[in-house]
Design a protein around this motif. Structure first.
Motif, PDB file in Angstrom:
ATOM      1  N   GLY A   1      -5.124 -11.424  -3.482  1.00 49.19           N
ATOM      2  CA  GLY A   1      -4.065 -10.717  -2.747  1.00 49.19           C
ATOM      3  C   GLY A   1      -4.444  -9.343  -2.241  1.00 49.19           C
TER       4      GLY A   1
ATOM      5  N   GLY B   1       2.524  -9.163   2.348  1.00 45.48           N
ATOM      6  CA  GLY B   1       1.212  -8.502   2.400  1.00 45.48           C
ATOM      7  C   GLY B   1       0.769  -8.162   3.810  1.00 45.48           C
TER       8      GLY B   1
ATOM      9  N   LYS C   1      -4.205   2.684   5.966  1.00 49.58           N
ATOM     10  CA  LYS C   1      -3.032   1.928   5.510  1.00 49.58           C
ATOM     11  C   LYS C   1      -2.823   2.157   4.016  1.00 49.58           C
TER      12      LYS C   1
ATOM     13  N   ASP D   1      -1.306  -4.959   5.945  1.00 51.52           N
ATOM     14  CA  ASP D   1      -2.761  -4.883   6.195  1.00 51.52           C
ATOM     15  C   ASP D   1      -3.043  -5.321   7.633  1.00 51.52           C
TER      16      ASP D   1
HETATM   17 MG    MG Z   1      -1.121  -5.861  -0.049  1.00 49.17          MG
END
Ligand code: MG
Ligand code: ADP
Ligand code: ASP
Length: 410
Positions: free
Chosen positions: A209, A151, A7, A154
């Protein structure tokens, strides 16, 4: 030969040049003889730009339209990376979330992945192709485009790794691994070779984060070996794994922090058996995430309750409480903004009493007032003034010796 999920986050794919570089990292893995599935985020800060564009149009956009808008960011990257791979002579194909079979709850803005139908990916892998999937998005049972929360790419990667039985999932980002605290804020932060799923989950939930909390949850539940690594240099990153052996003697593994916290206090609340459940059920129904809750001593059938929320949710919180003023019978709502939460995390805390006391002593020495506290077996969180946040993190990082390589780490 196995299957690897890679990723690459926003900064790693922030320009055409960077996308060409990412293509090389993908090809390296393919050349080793592995099947490769790549998950990418939107380029650079493009998700933020899309959010701001929507704000220029309306103060309260519909969640559905926000998902429609934000999901476009990742679609740009998948097509460009696939072109880059093809240009370099490799057979590749891009898929949006729904094409990749990623099914989610019928929730906009923060949907959970419920299932992944991998038939299409399986078929293309058999044909030797590199699969490039848009992170952060899926489709609900009523064919609506959904997103997984900021986010969330992920989580797409780890969930795909679980569904495809991948050998491992590598999260490539703009730092070379998970550090004792955010290396962009504390210069002496140290890269960890490894961290347990539980500690990483706490850190991620408490504001670090570097990984989306649900990605860590998936990795833990499906025992996916996960590694956070640099997209720029080819050096080992941080392994996230069960690894009980590395936990001896180590009390604090990392520090997480988060600003934009508000404390809400409801005073003169008439006590009753159902008071607490009424307040917090009402807030939960409006999707307001309440964090630390403190009830003060009750006197003459009255009490006050304080709790913390993200400042972004404050307006909605007060609105909901005011709507229920008659049912809840309280006197007043007071709010305090510009607060931050600073948390220390480490699995060694379970057997070490006095860690919280040490944390308070460090903060007191720096003249930092603690306004709220919450603890679990492996963390202590404190709410303090936002202006003291960095000072607090630096002082704690020093006091718990986090800059030094501990003999207990591996
Ligand atoms: Mg991120
Ligand atoms: P990506 O776009 O690759 O998903 P993110 O910005 O989401 O990258 O995550 C990487 C950032 O996480 C780093 O640039 C760093 O500032 C931040 N971060 C916060 N806490 C930590 C930590 N403990 N270790 C490493 N990075 C951290
Ligand atoms: N593009 C999304 C975000 O900026 C998802 C991600 O990057 O993981 O939040």
């Amino acid at each position: 030969m196995g299957l690897i999920v890679q990723k690459f986050g926003g900064t790693s794919v922030g320009s055409a040049e960077k996308i060409l570089h990412v293509a090389n990292r993908v090809i390296e893995e393919k050349k080793k003889g592995n099947d490769v599935v790549v998950v990418v985020s939107a380029m650079g800060k493009s998700t933020d730009l899309l959010v701001n564009l929507a704000r220029d149009i309306t103060k309260s956009p519909s969640q559905r339209e926000m998902d429609m808008l934000l999901s476009t960011g990742e679609q740009v990257t998948i097509s460009l990376l696939t072109m880059a791979l093809t240009e370099k002579g490799y057979d590749a194909i891009s898929y949006t979330g729904w094409q990749a079979g990623i099914q989610t709850e019928r929730v906009h803005g923060n949907a959970r992945i419920t299932d992944i139908k991998t038939d299409k990916i399986d078929q293309q892998l058999k044909e030797g192709k590199i699969i490039v999937v848009a992170g952060f998005q899926g489709m609900s049972s009523d064919s609506e485009i959904t997103t997984l929360g900021r986010g969330g790419s992920d989580t797409t990667a780890v969930a795909l790794a679980a569904a495809l039985n991948a050998e491992k999932c590598d999260i490539y980002t703009d730092v070379p691994g998970v550090f004792t605290t955010d290396p962009r804020v504390v210069k002496s932060a140290r890269k960890l070779d490894a961290i347990s799923y539980d500690e990483m989950l706490e850190l991620a939930n408490l504001g670090a984060g570097v990984l989306h909390p649900r990605a860590v949850e998936f990795a833990k539940n499906y025992e996916i070996p996960l590694e956070v690594r640099s997209s720029m240099e080819s050096v080992p990153g941080t392994r996230i794994e069960e690894a009980a052996s590395m936990e001896e003697n180590l009390i604090v593994r990392g520090i997480a922090f988060e600003d934009q916290i508000t404390r809400v206090t409801i005073t003169g609340l008439t006590t009753g058996l159902t008071t607490l459940s009424t307040i917090f059920t009402t807030l939960a129904k409006r999707s307001i995430n309440v964090d630390i809750i403190i009830q003060s001593a009750t006197s003459e059938n009255h009490t006050s309750i304080s709790f913390s929320v993200k400042t972004d949710d404050l307006e909605k919180t007060v609105e909901v409480l005011e709507d229920y003023k008659d049912a809840l019978k309280f006197k007043k709502i007071e709010t305090e903004n510009k607060l931050a939460k600073v948390s220390i995390v480490g699995s060694g805390m379970v057997s070490n009493p006095g860690v919280a006391a040490e944390m308070f002593a460090v903060l007191a020495r720096k003249n930092i007032q603690v306004k709220m506290v919450s603890t679990s077996e492996i963390k202590v969180s404190t709410v303090i003034d936002q202006e003291d946040m960095v000072k607090a993190v630096e002082a704690l990082h020093d006091a718990f010796d986090l800059a030094k390589q501990s003999s207990a780490v591996l």
